[in-house]
Design a protein around this motif. Structure first.
Motif: not given
Length: 118
Positions: A73, A77, A80, A87, A90, A92, A108, A112
């Motif tokens: 995230i 950021a 997003i 968001a 952890t 969205v 993402l 991750s």
């Protein structure tokens, strides 16, 4: 509420207006993480490698959530925010009116995975 034991039953039990979007999200995540196993953990569908959950998703009454490592995230950021998606640390949240673009889902998921050292 009936316990869901796989992605198909989870999606089928979601609010009707979210089912197609969840199905598409599932496909995008499976493509981004081809070696991950589909699992249900914490009553949510997700994708796992070994014992590590890489990404999960959920349906609520009017929106959906995509859950990843906090580092993913943070790494995305700005993107997003530019898409005006909501968001948390952890995840969205998104809806049919403002879905997560395919490219961002892929970023993402792979981010991750990377943040989890896999």
């Amino acid at each position: 509420m009936t316990k869901k034991d796989n992605h198909d039953t989870y999606i089928a039990a979601a609010p009707e207006q979210l089912r197609a979007m969840l199905g598409q999200l599932r496909v995008r995540l499976a493509r981004a993480l081809p070696d991950a196993e589909e699992v249900i953990k914490y009553d949510m569908p997700g994708f796992q490698i070994g014992e590590t959950i890489i990404v999960g998703y959920a349906a609520f009454s009017k929106q959906c959530g995509l859950y990843v490592d906090p580092g993913a995230i943070a790494a995305h950021a700005d993107e997003i925010a530019s898409l005006k998606l909501k968001a948390s640390k952890t995840g969205v949240t998104f809806s049919g009116n403002r879905p997560v673009p395919d490219k961002l889902v892929e970023k993402l998921a792979t981010s991750s995975r990377s943040k989890k050292g896999l």
